[in-house]
Design an enzyme around this catalytic site. Structure first.
Site, mmCIF file in Angstrom:
data_model
loop_
_atom_site.group_PDB
_atom_site.id
_atom_site.type_symbol
_atom_site.label_atom_id
_atom_site.label_comp_id
_atom_site.label_asym_id
_atom_site.label_seq_id
_atom_site.Cartn_x
_atom_site.Cartn_y
_atom_site.Cartn_z
ATOM 1 N N GLN A 93 -6.423 -19.010 -3.182
ATOM 2 C CA GLN A 93 -5.388 -18.078 -2.752
ATOM 3 C C GLN A 93 -5.637 -16.728 -3.398
ATOM 4 O O GLN A 93 -6.324 -16.633 -4.430
ATOM 5 C CB GLN A 93 -3.993 -18.598 -3.054
ATOM 6 C CG GLN A 93 -3.658 -18.858 -4.504
ATOM 7 C CD GLN A 93 -2.333 -19.622 -4.647
ATOM 8 O OE1 GLN A 93 -2.121 -20.675 -4.027
ATOM 9 N NE2 GLN A 93 -1.434 -19.081 -5.473
ATOM 10 N N LYS A 98 -8.924 -13.288 -6.099
ATOM 11 C CA LYS A 98 -9.021 -14.599 -5.459
ATOM 12 C C LYS A 98 -9.199 -15.658 -6.542
ATOM 13 O O LYS A 98 -10.042 -15.500 -7.440
ATOM 14 C CB LYS A 98 -10.199 -14.656 -4.489
ATOM 15 C CG LYS A 98 -10.060 -13.748 -3.275
ATOM 16 C CD LYS A 98 -11.251 -13.945 -2.345
ATOM 17 C CE LYS A 98 -11.131 -13.103 -1.097
ATOM 18 N NZ LYS A 98 -12.294 -13.307 -0.181
ATOM 19 N N ALA A 121 -5.199 -20.230 1.287
ATOM 20 C CA ALA A 121 -6.058 -21.051 2.139
ATOM 21 C C ALA A 121 -6.206 -22.422 1.494
ATOM 22 O O ALA A 121 -5.580 -22.715 0.474
ATOM 23 C CB ALA A 121 -7.416 -20.384 2.320
ATOM 24 N N SER A 122 -7.016 -23.257 2.087
ATOM 25 C CA SER A 122 -7.116 -24.637 1.613
ATOM 26 C C SER A 122 -7.782 -24.747 0.255
ATOM 27 O O SER A 122 -7.460 -25.645 -0.517
ATOM 28 C CB SER A 122 -7.888 -25.472 2.639
ATOM 29 O OG SER A 122 -9.168 -24.910 2.863
ATOM 30 N N ILE A 123 -8.702 -23.833 -0.067
ATOM 31 C CA ILE A 123 -9.426 -23.973 -1.336
ATOM 32 C C ILE A 123 -9.113 -22.864 -2.328
ATOM 33 O O ILE A 123 -9.575 -22.897 -3.464
ATOM 34 C CB ILE A 123 -10.954 -24.052 -1.113
ATOM 35 C CG1 ILE A 123 -11.468 -22.769 -0.478
ATOM 36 C CG2 ILE A 123 -11.307 -25.253 -0.266
ATOM 37 C CD1 ILE A 123 -12.986 -22.749 -0.326
ATOM 38 N N ASP A 143 -18.633 -14.036 9.607
ATOM 39 C CA ASP A 143 -17.259 -14.246 10.070
ATOM 40 C C ASP A 143 -16.545 -12.916 10.323
ATOM 41 O O ASP A 143 -15.483 -12.642 9.744
ATOM 42 C CB ASP A 143 -16.493 -15.064 9.028
ATOM 43 C CG ASP A 143 -15.227 -15.709 9.597
ATOM 44 O OD1 ASP A 143 -15.183 -15.929 10.822
ATOM 45 O OD2 ASP A 143 -14.304 -15.987 8.816
ATOM 46 N N ALA A 202 -2.280 -14.097 0.322
ATOM 47 C CA ALA A 202 -2.746 -15.059 1.329
ATOM 48 C C ALA A 202 -3.103 -16.352 0.622
ATOM 49 O O ALA A 202 -3.462 -16.354 -0.567
ATOM 50 C CB ALA A 202 -3.958 -14.513 2.079
#
Length: 574
Positions: A146, A161, A142-144, A296, A140
């Site tokens: 992976q 990560k 993301a903006s900040i 979340d 995956a």
């Protein structure tokens, strides 16, 4: 005015806002000077149509969609800001918060060579020493950061990560810019002051800086694992501490079925309604009993295990309530369950204290009207998200702003309900709340809690009793040295000054009236004709002045003085 950061970044922010039709906002943020005049005219002419997004036809776009486009174009920091604002129904209308939930955090992946370089630098070893194998294609992105699948040397499957190179520096620079712009907005824009935009940005700054540091996420995971160690349903992946730094997080891979895959769950024999109820009970207990919660819990962060349990992953966003906030949430939930409008209003005002004048009676009436809309309805017929939307609209109308942690909590409850409904369409979270609230009440107001409060109160009393003799001795020493000292504020002297001025006026009026009486007497004794008959103009004026002065002096004594003081105060009030 000197800017703390690159003028090019300020210019880029201004251009993107103008191109999306937010030229007024550019002015309120003090960014107008950063848009060249020629470009400003061209962009303003184009702003009415808005940009065309991926998969969207070009043409006029509503304000919420234009805001989403602007935030996506501004990059990771502003995307995260939009995602935070999507949870603040008490600040933005529903159309905006709903649109902001569509913000895309996913971006193109960074080449594996850059990821490998970060891993080697952070872990201090070659990849082959750290991992038996690591997938080059990301699981995956993301903006900040992976994520990559990996296998450790003992055969354990893991997820790694990695923070994208350069992201941390750019995010921190943008955060500093946001704080600078928030300060300008608070000075120049009444609405920004009303919603405490500086406090809002400050809270966002702290949250995102924590999210940039994977050690904070690892700490959250450890704390959840400790809190849920005895829970038979919800499980937390183990963090591999030796392979974790501020830019790298290595944790156990959570294999399982998606909670939205009803066919696979049924084929595996999973009791979906029971799992939905048990998992939600655990997540809600995090809030009302522990005070520390996953912020979340959407379906993508949950996987059903083969044994019927639930994996909960991704702990970058966590919330924590103080003891007083948790108590107020329990009070609020208890009052809601009893449809106690006064109790609900009181709890809300303690959670979101009004700034300045506030009509509490009107607020209580509006809360009662809101509760009347759900009075008598079955729990399964009440949508938690719809109810919270009405509640936050009410708070916004009364200019009440919830603390960030409470807004985060409300969003978490809505996400929890939606995840549970993915498992069991007939599920409703209020049924679980009715089970958990008594446990929380017992924890807050039960015998043990009361004993703890009594002990704390006793310690305070003991400390005061111990310190009292010393404080009394200091007081007596001060009296011996200085006697009794009276402290007056400037306003305390106003009545004294007014009394002195009034007394002086009456003395002058008395002297003047006496002089007039003496003069009139002499004129009357010496004169004849018109003067003696009272027809002389000078005599008439002098006599009238004497009567007025006498009336003024009479108004300063007894009941007349009180009437006069009242008339003077009324005149000043006008």
């Amino acid at each position: 005015m000197a800017l703390p950061h690159s003028a090019a970044r300020y210019r880029r922010i201004a251009e993107i806002l103008v191109s999306n039709g937010f030229s007024a906002l550019v002015g309120q943020l003090g960014l107008t000077e950063h848009v060249p005049e020629v470009l400003r005219r061209r962009l303003l002419a184009k702003a009415a149509t808005g940009p065309a997004g991926a998969g969207e036809a070009s043409g006029p776009l509503p304000g919420p969609a234009r805001l989403r486009h602007a935030l996506e174009q501004l990059g990771p920091t502003f995307v995260k800001l939009g995602q935070m604002l999507a949870t603040r129904d008490d600040l933005l209308p529903a159309a905006y918060t709903e649109e902001l939930t569509r913000l895309q955090d996913a971006t193109d992946p960074v080449p594996f060579e850059a990821i490998a370089a970060t891993l080697r630098e952070e872990l201090g070893v070659e990849l082959a020493e750290a991992y038996a194998h690591i997938e080059e294609v990301p699981l995956a992105t993301a903006s900040i950061g992976q994520a990559h699948l990996a296998r450790l040397h003992d055969g354990t499957e893991a997820v790694v990560k990695v923070r994208k190179p350069g992201v941390q520096e750019s995010v921190i620079a943008d955060l500093d810019i946001l704080r600078h712009l928030a300060g300008i907005a608070a000075r120049e824009w009444d609405l920004a002051r009303d919603v405490d935009v500086e406090g809002l940005v400050s809270a966002f700054d702290r949250s995102l800086r924590r999210e940039l540091d994977y050690r904070a996420e690892a700490a959250n995971a450890r704390r959840f694992a400790e809190d849920l160690a005895d829970d038979p349903v919800v499980h937390i992946p183990r963090v591999h501490e030796e392979l974790t730094t501020s830019l790298v997080l290595t944790e156990q891979r959570a294999r399982g079925m998606r909670i939205t895959d009803a066919a696979a769950l049924d084929a595996a024999g999973v009791d979906r309604p029971a799992l939905a109820r048990a998992a939600t009970r655990t997540i809600v207990s995090m809030v009302l009993v522990n005070g520390f919660f996953h912020a979340d819990p959407h379906p993508g962060n949950m996987f059903v295990r083969e044994d019927g349990g639930l994996w909960l992953i991704d702990f970058g966003m966590a919330g924590e309530l103080s003891a007083s906030e948790r108590e107020e949430i329990v009070r609020l939930t208890f009052a809601l369950s009893r449809h106690d409008a006064d109790g609900v209003a009181a709890a809300l005002l303690r959670l979101a204290p009004p700034q300045g004048a506030h009509d509490r009676r009107r607020f209580a009436r509006d809360v009662r009207a809101l509760l009347d809309t759900v009075e008598g309805r079955a729990l399964v017929d009440i949508s938690l998200s719809a109810f919270f939307e009405k509640l936050t609209t009410l708070l916004r109308r009364h200019r009440l702003q919830l603390p960030p942690e409470i807004s985060q909590l409300l969003r978490m409850l809505v996400l929890t309900e939606s995840s549970a409904i993915a498992l069991d369409p007939a599920f409703h979270i209020t049924e679980v709340l009715q089970e958990v609230v008594p446990v929380a009440l017992a924890q807050i107001w039960g015998p043990q809690a009361l004993l703890r409060r009594a002990a704390a109160t006793g310690m305070d009393a003991l400390r005061f009793g111990t310190e009292a003799p010393e404080r009394l001795e200091h007081l007596l020493d001060d009296y011996d040295a200085h006697g009794i000292r009276v402290r007056l504020e400037a306003g305390d002297l106003d009545p004294v000054i007014e009394r002195v001025e009034s007394t002086g006026d009456r003395i002058i009026a008395g002297i003047t009236m006496s002089a007039l009486l003496v003069s009139l007497g002499r004129v009357a004794a010496a004169g004849a004709g018109r003067a003696r008959g009272g027809r002389d103009p000078l005599t008439v004026v002098a006599g009238g002045a004497t009567v007025l002065l006498g009336a003024y002096l009479a108004a300063g004594t007894g009941p007349a003085r009180s009437v006069g003081r009242l008339l003077r105060r009324s005149a000043r009030g006008r």
